[in-house]
Design an enzyme around this catalytic site. Structure first.
Site, PDB file in Angstrom:
ATOM      1  CG  HIS A 116      -1.911   0.986   1.350  1.00  0.00           C
ATOM      2  ND1 HIS A 116      -1.911   1.968   2.315  1.00  0.00           N
ATOM      3  CD2 HIS A 116      -3.007   1.186   0.596  1.00  0.00           C
ATOM      4  CE1 HIS A 116      -2.982   2.725   2.156  1.00  0.00           C
ATOM      5  NE2 HIS A 116      -3.663   2.270   1.124  1.00  0.00           N
ATOM      6  CB  SER A 140      -7.043  -0.071  -3.559  1.00  0.00           C
ATOM      7  OG  SER A 140      -8.005  -0.177  -2.614  1.00  0.00           O
ATOM      8  CG  MET A 175     -11.090  10.979  -7.334  1.00  0.00           C
ATOM      9  SD  MET A 175     -12.768  10.934  -7.994  1.00  0.00           S
ATOM     10  CE  MET A 175     -12.552   9.926  -9.441  1.00  0.00           C
ATOM     11  N   GLY A 306      -8.282  20.489  -4.322  1.00  0.00           N
ATOM     12  CA  GLY A 306      -7.059  20.509  -3.518  1.00  0.00           C
ATOM     13  C   GLY A 306      -6.887  21.775  -2.696  1.00  0.00           C
TER      14      GLY A 306
HETATM   15  P1  NAI Z   1     -11.859  13.263  -0.852  1.00  0.00           P
HETATM   16  O1  NAI Z   1     -13.245  12.791  -1.119  1.00  0.00           O
HETATM   17  O2  NAI Z   1     -11.567  13.823   0.479  1.00  0.00           O
HETATM   18  O3  NAI Z   1     -11.448  14.321  -1.951  1.00  0.00           O
HETATM   19  C1  NAI Z   1     -11.512  14.014  -3.336  1.00  0.00           C
HETATM   20  C2  NAI Z   1     -11.105  15.226  -4.151  1.00  0.00           C
HETATM   21  O4  NAI Z   1     -12.157  16.185  -4.118  1.00  0.00           O
HETATM   22  C3  NAI Z   1      -9.869  15.936  -3.634  1.00  0.00           C
HETATM   23  O5  NAI Z   1      -9.047  16.295  -4.713  1.00  0.00           O
HETATM   24  C4  NAI Z   1     -10.408  17.174  -2.943  1.00  0.00           C
HETATM   25  O6  NAI Z   1      -9.491  18.252  -3.037  1.00  0.00           O
HETATM   26  C5  NAI Z   1     -11.638  17.453  -3.752  1.00  0.00           C
HETATM   27  N1  NAI Z   1     -12.645  18.157  -2.965  1.00  0.00           N
HETATM   28  C6  NAI Z   1     -13.255  17.703  -1.841  1.00  0.00           C
HETATM   29  N2  NAI Z   1     -14.135  18.622  -1.387  1.00  0.00           N
HETATM   30  C7  NAI Z   1     -14.068  19.663  -2.246  1.00  0.00           C
HETATM   31  C8  NAI Z   1     -14.748  20.915  -2.331  1.00  0.00           C
HETATM   32  N3  NAI Z   1     -15.647  21.294  -1.431  1.00  0.00           N
HETATM   33  N4  NAI Z   1     -14.432  21.732  -3.349  1.00  0.00           N
HETATM   34  C9  NAI Z   1     -13.520  21.382  -4.261  1.00  0.00           C
HETATM   35  N5  NAI Z   1     -12.847  20.206  -4.245  1.00  0.00           N
HETATM   36  C10 NAI Z   1     -13.127  19.366  -3.247  1.00  0.00           C
HETATM   37  O7  NAI Z   1     -10.805  12.063  -1.135  1.00  0.00           O
HETATM   38  P2  NAI Z   1     -11.037  10.496  -1.060  1.00  0.00           P
HETATM   39  O8  NAI Z   1     -11.690  10.022  -2.290  1.00  0.00           O
HETATM   40  O9  NAI Z   1     -11.669  10.175   0.238  1.00  0.00           O
HETATM   41  O10 NAI Z   1      -9.532   9.956  -1.032  1.00  0.00           O
HETATM   42  C11 NAI Z   1      -8.722  10.190   0.110  1.00  0.00           C
HETATM   43  C12 NAI Z   1      -7.325   9.685  -0.106  1.00  0.00           C
HETATM   44  O11 NAI Z   1      -7.309   8.273  -0.163  1.00  0.00           O
HETATM   45  C13 NAI Z   1      -6.636  10.139  -1.376  1.00  0.00           C
HETATM   46  O12 NAI Z   1      -5.403  10.716  -0.996  1.00  0.00           O
HETATM   47  C14 NAI Z   1      -6.388   8.848  -2.163  1.00  0.00           C
HETATM   48  O13 NAI Z   1      -5.187   8.852  -2.923  1.00  0.00           O
HETATM   49  C15 NAI Z   1      -6.297   7.855  -1.050  1.00  0.00           C
HETATM   50  N6  NAI Z   1      -6.558   6.482  -1.467  1.00  0.00           N
HETATM   51  C16 NAI Z   1      -5.507   5.622  -1.526  1.00  0.00           C
HETATM   52  C17 NAI Z   1      -5.714   4.304  -1.864  1.00  0.00           C
HETATM   53  C18 NAI Z   1      -4.569   3.366  -1.956  1.00  0.00           C
HETATM   54  O14 NAI Z   1      -4.798   2.176  -2.088  1.00  0.00           O
HETATM   55  N7  NAI Z   1      -3.342   3.819  -1.919  1.00  0.00           N
HETATM   56  C19 NAI Z   1      -7.047   3.782  -2.141  1.00  0.00           C
HETATM   57  C20 NAI Z   1      -8.088   4.799  -2.091  1.00  0.00           C
HETATM   58  C21 NAI Z   1      -7.847   6.100  -1.736  1.00  0.00           C
END
Ligand code: NAI
Length: 349
Positions: A116, A140, A175, A306
């Protein structure tokens, strides 16, 4: 509880080192986790340390990996992570992609056999800091029902993108292709809070708000999110000759085994397409344009992707990072791990 970024990074690094990771890799993993907590993405920060510590201690993360990098064409390469710390392998692979894109305009680097790797914004921002566009996707563990399905097939397969603006500011979109990342369910569990309707389903495939009843997550926007997660799995799994779909390894199944996950980085050098100065000015203009859009009823302003995380990062850098008390207590204790994650049903209570 509020913890300074220096203290939090040291606590995480020391714990990972104590579990068996060498200091350099422990530092690399802690850096990616700190990035997530600083940006308010707590689902991918300190709360993951105990799981990693257990996996490291049980041999499921190679503490002495042999990373290999093989350029396969002018702008393509494969990085093999030897099932070492995914955060470190993904970071090093992105460094290589950036070097290649500086020379060739574009680079696509497949990252094979990693554990991961955390929050993908870290890696795409590496590219943005070097005046490049960064894109990253990864596999994932399968815990998402495909549209119309009653059992999981794909993972939360995230997509991240960053582009550089002026004065060191970036647009960063990052996301999971699920309504929420699995870590958000874990975060809700750690705080004993209900989750909103529409994030996940229970054992009957019905919506649930109890994070402890979750049996599968839902893709964003029905068939469209389902299509995106398929695309991510093909790019970071099938393309790299790795297990894919519901054969992708589970985070909680047998912590003594390497996970063999895949990730794909794409780096685009704007200088090969346009004038870099103008490009960065226009990214900044995009940010400003979005901020000046008339807000809809119920909103006080429009943020660019972001922006809120970047603002949180600045604030938490100055004032300290909000960490759940239990997680802080574990980090500050002598315990390496509590044997809490092995061979578990990913949805186990
Ligand atoms: P999130 O739902 O918090 O945000 C998704 C995107 O929407 C972001 O770019 C954020 O800046 C944008 N955003 C959120 N609210 C906003 C608003 N009010 N106005 C404008 N833009 C807005 O993110 P999510 O989907 O919960 O993911 C969280 C983290 O999990 C990420 O860093 C992702 O890389 C990580 N992740 C990692 C995995 C892995 O296996 N390595 C698997 C799944 C997620």
């Amino acid at each position: 509880m509020l913890v300074s970024k220096q203290d939090l990074k040291k606590l995480m690094k020391d714990k990972l080192h104590k579990a068996g990771l060498n200091e350099l890799h422990a530092d690399g993993v802690a850096d990616v986790l700190l990035h997530a907590d600083l940006r308010g993405v707590h689902s991918h920060g300190a709360m993951r340390v105990e799981y990693y510590a257990e996996r490291i201690a049980k041999g499921g993360i190679n503490v002495d990996p042999e990373f290999t990098f093989k350029q396969t064409g002018p702008s393509t390469a494969v990085f093999d992570g030897d099932n070492g710390a995914g955060h470190v392998a993904a970071k090093e692979a992105m460094d290589e992609a950036i070097k290649m894109a500086k020379e060739n305009g574009i680079a696509t680097v497949g990252v094979r056999r990693i554990s991961h790797s955390g929050s993908l914004s870290y890696f795409v921002q590496q590219a943005a800091k070097e005046n490049m566009i960064g894109i990253s996707v990864c596999q994932s563990d399968p815990m998402v029902v495909p549209f119309g399905g009653a059992e999981p097939y794909y993972g939360t397969n995230p997509i991240a993108f960053a582009a550089p603006g002026e004065d060191g500011e970036h647009i960063t979109f990052d996301m999971a292709t699920t309504v929420q990342a699995w870590g958000k369910i874990l975060h809700a569990r750690s705080k004993n809070e209900a989750i909103p309707e529409g994030w996940a389903v229970d054992e009957n495939g019905e919506n649930t708000t109890d994070p402890f009843d979750v049996k599968a997550l839902l893709p964003i926007a029905g068939p469209k999110g389902y299509g995106l997660m398929m695309m991510v799995d093909i790019l970071s799994g099938v393309l790299l000759g790795l297990p894919f779909g519901n054969k992708t390894s589970s985070m909680y199944h047998d912590l003594s085994e390497g996970r063999n996950l895949g990730q794909l980085h794409i780096v685009i050098n704007p200088e090969y397409f346009t004038n870099l100065k103008e490009f960065k000015q226009n990214i900044t203009k995009t940010m400003n344009d979005l901020n000046s859009i008339k807000p809809a009823k119920g909103f006080d302003h429009v943020s660019y992707p972001g922006q809120r995380s970047a603002e949180r990062e600045k604030k938490q850098e100055a004032n300290g990072i909000e960490i759940v008390d239990d997680i802080y207590e574990y980090l500050a204790s002598d315990v390496v791990h509590n044997n809490a994650y092995d061979d578990k049903d990913p949805f186990a209570k």
